[in-house]
Enzyme design. Structure first.
Site, short mmCIF file in Angstrom:
data_model
loop_
_atom_site.label_atom_id
_atom_site.label_comp_id
_atom_site.label_asym_id
_atom_site.label_seq_id
_atom_site.Cartn_x
_atom_site.Cartn_y
_atom_site.Cartn_z
N GLY A 254 0.85 -1.10 -0.04
CA GLY A 254 0.05 0.00 -0.04
C GLY A 254 0.85 1.27 0.02
O GLY A 254 0.84 1.94 -0.86
N ALA A 255 1.69 1.41 0.96
CA ALA A 255 2.56 2.55 1.17
C ALA A 255 3.79 2.15 2.05
O ALA A 255 3.71 1.13 2.85
CB ALA A 255 2.04 3.67 1.63
N MET A 256 4.74 3.17 2.05
CA MET A 256 5.67 2.99 3.04
C MET A 256 6.28 4.17 3.78
O MET A 256 6.62 5.42 3.20
CB MET A 256 6.89 2.25 2.16
N GLU A 257 6.42 4.05 4.95
CA GLU A 257 6.72 5.20 5.99
C GLU A 257 8.17 5.76 5.77
O GLU A 257 8.54 6.30 7.04
CB GLU A 257 6.21 4.79 7.34
N ASN A 258 8.90 5.82 4.99
CA ASN A 258 10.25 6.01 4.99
C ASN A 258 10.39 7.52 5.69
O ASN A 258 9.68 8.36 5.42
CB ASN A 258 10.72 6.20 3.53
N HIS A 290 -1.88 6.48 8.47
CA HIS A 290 -1.13 5.09 8.96
C HIS A 290 0.44 5.43 8.71
O HIS A 290 1.16 5.27 9.53
CB HIS A 290 -1.54 3.99 8.03
N GLU A 291 0.67 5.88 7.45
CA GLU A 291 2.13 6.26 7.38
C GLU A 291 2.74 7.30 8.20
O GLU A 291 3.68 7.50 8.53
CB GLU A 291 2.40 6.29 5.73
N HIS A 294 3.39 6.38 11.56
CA HIS A 294 4.46 5.53 11.94
C HIS A 294 5.89 6.45 12.09
O HIS A 294 6.80 5.99 12.65
CB HIS A 294 4.96 4.81 10.27
N1 PHE Z 1 5.53 -0.75 6.39
C1 PHE Z 1 4.46 -0.38 5.71
C2 PHE Z 1 3.23 -0.20 6.23
O1 PHE Z 1 2.82 -0.86 6.83
C3 PHE Z 1 4.13 -1.72 4.65
C4 PHE Z 1 5.19 -2.18 3.82
C5 PHE Z 1 5.99 -3.03 3.98
C6 PHE Z 1 5.46 -1.64 2.54
C7 PHE Z 1 6.99 -3.92 3.21
C8 PHE Z 1 6.49 -2.20 1.81
C9 PHE Z 1 7.22 -3.28 1.88
O2 PHE Z 1 2.94 0.91 6.49
ZN ZN Z 2 2.46 0.15 8.81
#
Ligand code: PHE
Ligand code: ZN
Length: 850
Positions: A254-258, A290-291, A294
């Site tokens: 879905g997405a990523m919290e970098n 959500h992101e 994080h």
């Molecule tokens: N950490 C991300 C999330 O839950 C999910 C994710 C995991 C995205 C692995 C890409 C790869 O918000």
């Molecule tokens: Zn997450």
């Protein structure tokens, strides 16, 4: 790699890394087939770690040179990393590697999507970018320089300097490598601003491809609301000068919290009334939140190792659920969350892929981004909050942020802050993190001399792989109603800790009707053979909105099961109960729509299997069709009235109120289409001026086996919009009736627009088809073969996405011997693929043996 050759990683093997990293400096010279990455890392010995060989992860890298303190070294290189002799004290490590982002189809590490460079490092993708201790407990501040002719060059943290063809970024917050990100492309930003509670000004950017900038308003608004909410509710402020979000079309999740640079699947950013449905808007709001959340639960406090994944994911899901409830409706949100939990997590927990919220071993960590870690992980936190109360929860969270800011923490750390903040002993509660499987709760009750006694029993299914189960702490929210419908005991949380336990209530005038597990106070299965009359009573009178809905749900499940098993016609008590709920205009339309929604065919299959029957997917499909027809016939007048009354006045708004009206109106349309052959739905389709109505009408038509003309018109209208085209594929793959499903889906996979390497497109066809239960389980086995063929094809280019979708087969043990044989054959065929990925090897192995 074969599964047996792949290594199993154990929680019990954890050892800290032998060094700390004080500073990371990276330089990227971007080029599609030959990107150069140089890294300079300042290592100092870690006094808390045992002595060990210096090992850096690294995969699919060409090492150009390596040096320690300026002296060239020749490390020993394997498939998974390098080892090297290093000095006893602090030293500076330098390396230069070459990678080929244009050839990276796995979408992990540095890859390309539509000419844009982007990264995905969680969980273990950074090792495909450079040599590094790629583990979450190694945290460091990063400085990054990007050299490229592309106009927009981004990385984590704050911008430090830039010029023509280069940019430098500095992230002052120590972070693990999985939170690293880099983006370079021809992008445009939708920009906003946020001033934090302490007066810090933050620039917000949503970066998209040119042409998409008018589809970012909702995401930006959701981001601003998320930032405010986290300050108001959790006291958490943002900690950098900029917050960047980038939308990419090719993304595995879905997405990523970098840190400071979230990367999103474009599906969860881009929205306009014409192209996105109400549900899309709600999901965008939830995922943006959500992101963003994080940033504290995941980034400022991260995980010691990947076994602790639920520490950040369970908590962040719990927080985004609270947020969505606050923004919309708590009862509706709770029902939707429970529907999802049961559909995905209960299903997982009941099959060969069951695992604890905190797993104790894995082969490929990417296979553990599951409903159990995320959704059950969030439920466990909800239970904790229920047990310690809102004040206790707030104190524990304050202590968590204060004590662990900057740490890579564990579940033990998490539980300890609750113990310290509330004085409670949580050792028994901890079993929720360690024991897999969904507990079953049953009860008996009696009434005597004004005393009502209720005796609960908890049982865990004893899957052969997890034999010993101990009683868990189950918060049971209970209310009691008088026979006239008045509440005589308001919601009370009983704390069950024993395998069997009784609770008594005195001073009652008449035998009460219990309302158990209000608000779904624990993720358990309530075994309760209530009569249709009892359920209908609760459907009419329960003061707890969740349990009121739940009573209707249980009724419809009973009705469907009896229809499948005995061909009975639908219970009049059920139809009357529905009519009463529909008539009640004081009830939120969104809530009424949920009451009208039938359990999924997969739910019914599981219910039948639980009762010792072998489910026949086609019989379930037919029973659901018959029931929908009966509901429509019984409620026709009321549905027509609702359809007429619920038209939203004014222009489209994605807000909950209007979305709820559309939801109930489209539910009515779906039912009425069973009676009029789709005439009204065709008119609705023609008049639709937003995607919710357009998709809703098309859904109503496809569900009755009609809609050919609309399918063609939809294609003509939307063929150039990739996200809308995903819907076109998804609706047909998911809704085509069983007699034609395999044929239609095969044709869809041959369609020129079936760009299967794009994960969204692949999921829209193969994923949606495996959710079309009667089509997928076609008695010929052709559905299984179709899915297996595509999973094998996908596994060769993108193991993560392929392996996740193999869960289509996780319920195989429910079915008859023919189907079991066909599924096993399909799984064995996948397993025999030359070059099978570690991801897929683990999944198929667990399914086959479990
Ligand atoms: N950490 C991300 C999330 O839950 C999910 C994710 C995991 C995205 C692995 C890409 C790869 O918000
Ligand atoms: Zn997450």
């Amino acid at each position: 790699m074969s599964e047996s050759a792949a290594q199993t990683i154990l929680l019990s093997d954890y050892t800290p890394f032998g060094w700390r990293i004080e500073k990371v400096e990276l330089t990227f010279t971007l080029s599609p087939k030959a990107t150069r990455v140089t890294s300079r890392l300042r290592f100092v010995p870690n006094p808390d770690a045992p002595k060990q060989v210096f090992f850096l992860h690294g995969e699919q890298l060409s090492l150009i040179r390596a040096a320690i303190d300026g002296q060239t070294v020749s490390p020993e290189i394997t498939d998974t990393g390098l080892t090297c002799a290093v000095p006893d004290g602090p030293f500076t490590w330098e390396s230069e590697v070459e990678i080929a982002p244009a050839e990276n189809t796995a979408l992990e590490g540095l890859y390309m999507s539509n000419g844009m460079y982007c990264t995905q490092c969680e969980a273990e993708g950074f090792r495909k970018i450079t040599y590094y201790p790629d583990r979450p407990d190694v945290m460091a501040p990063f400085s990054v320089r990007v050299d490229s002719d592309l106009p927009v060059l981004l990385s984590n943290g704050n911008p430090a300097a830039n010029g023509a063809g280069w940019a430098e970024w500095h992230d002052p917050w120590p972070k693990p490598a999985y939170l690293f990100a880099l983006v370079a492309g021809d992008l445009v930003a939708k920009t906003g601003a946020f001033t934090t509670a302490s007066g810090k000004k933050v620039t917000l950017n949503i970066w998209v491809r040119p042409g998409d900038q008018d589809k970012c308003d909702y995401a930006l608004d959701a981001l601003e609301r998320s930032m405010k909410w986290d300050e108001d509710v959790y006291g958490r402020e943002y900690d950098l000068d900029v917050f960047n979000i980038v939308a990419v079309d090719d993304f595995n999740m879905g997405a990523m919290e970098n840190k400071g640079l979230n990367i999103f699947n474009s599906k969860y950013v881009l929205a306009s009334p014409e192209t996105a449905t109400d549900d899309d808007f709600a999901r965008i709001e939830a995922i943006i939140a959500h992101e963003y959340f994080h940033n504290w639960t995941g980034n400022r406090i991260t995980c010691r190792d990947w076994f602790q994944l639920c520490l950040k994911e369970g908590l962040t899901v719990f927080r985004d659920q609270q947020f969505s409830g606050d923004m919309r409706s708590h009862p509706v949100k709770r029902i939707e969350d429970v529907l999802m939990l049961r559909a995905r997590q209960f299903r997982e927990d009941n099959g060969p892929l069951a695992h604890p919220v905190r797993p104790e071993s894995y082969v490929e960590i990417n296979n553990f981004y599951t409903a159990t870690v995320y959704e059950k992980g969030a439920e466990v936190i909800g239970m904790l909050k229920r047990l310690v109360g809102d004040d206790g929860y707030a104190r524990a969270l304050d202590l968590y942020f204060q004590r662990h800011d900057g740490d890579a923490a564990t579940i033990e750390d998490w539980l300890k802050v609750f113990e310290d903040a509330t004085g409670r002993d949580l050792s028994q509660f901890k079993r929720w993190y360690a024991q897999p499987g969904t507990p079953r709760l049953s009860f008996t009750d009696n009434f005597n001399n004004g005393r009502y006694e209720i005796n609960f029993k908890q049982e865990n299914q004893n899957r052969k792989s997890f034999p010993t189960k101990q009683p868990q702490v189950i918060p049971i929210a209970l209310g009691l109603l008088n026979p006239n419908g008045d509440e005589v005991l308001p919601t009370t949380v009983l704390e069950m800790t024993e395998a069997t336990q009784s609770f008594a209530f005195d001073g009652l005038a008449a035998r009460p009707i219990p309302s158990i597990l209000r608000g779904f106070s624990a993720p358990v299965i309530l075994d309760h053979d209530a009569s249709a009359d009892q359920r209908a009573f609760l459907l009419a009178h329960d003061t707890d909105p969740f349990n009121r809905w739940e009573a209707g749900r249980a009724l419809s499940k009973d009705v469907l099961v009896r229809m499948v098993l005995r061909g009975e016609s639908p219970d009049p008590a059920y139809l009357e109960g529905l009519a009463e709920v529909l008539r009640d205009n004081a009830l939120d339309p969104a809530y009424r729509a949920l009451v009208l929604r039938l359990p999924s065919e997969d739910d019914i299959a599981q219910a039948l299997a639980d009762q010792g029957h072998v489910p026949d997917p086609l019989a379930i499909y037919r029973a659901a069709q018959t029931l929908r027809h009966a509901i429509a016939a019984h409620l026709k007048d009321r549905l027509e009235l609702l359809y007429a009354d619920l038209l939203c006045p004014g222009p489209y708004s994605p807000e909950a109120t209007d979305a709820g009206r559309r939801s109930l109106r489209l539910t009515a349309l779906g039912l009425l289409s069973r009676l009029d052959g789709g005439a009204r739905a065709a008119a609705h389709y023609a008049a639709a001026d937003n995607m919710t109505d357009q998709q809703g009408a098309l859904t109503a038509l496809l569900a009755i086996g009609a809609g050919d003309a609309q399918v063609a018109a939809f294609y003509d209208q939307w063929q150039d919009d990739r996200l809308v085209m995903d819907k076109w594929f998804m609706l047909q793959a998911g809704l085509t009736p069983p007699d034609r499903a395999v044929r239609t889906v095969t044709a869809l996979t041959q369609h020129p627009d079936f760009d299967w390497k794009n994960p969204n497109r692949f999921r829209s066809v193969i994923g949606a088809f495996s959710g079309n239960a009667a089509g997928f389980h076609d008695p010929s086995g052709a559905g299984y073969d179709l899915v297996a063929d595509w999973l094998m094809k996908m596994d060769a280019v993108n193991p993560q996405t392929a392996a996740r979708m193999s869960t289509a087969f996780e319920t195989w043990r429910r079915y008859d011997a023919d189907r079991q044989g066909q599924i096993c054959e399909a799984l064995d065929r996948i397993r025999a693929r030359p070059g099978l990925s570690r991801d897929m090897g683990e999944m198929v192995g667990r399914m086959r043996n479990g």
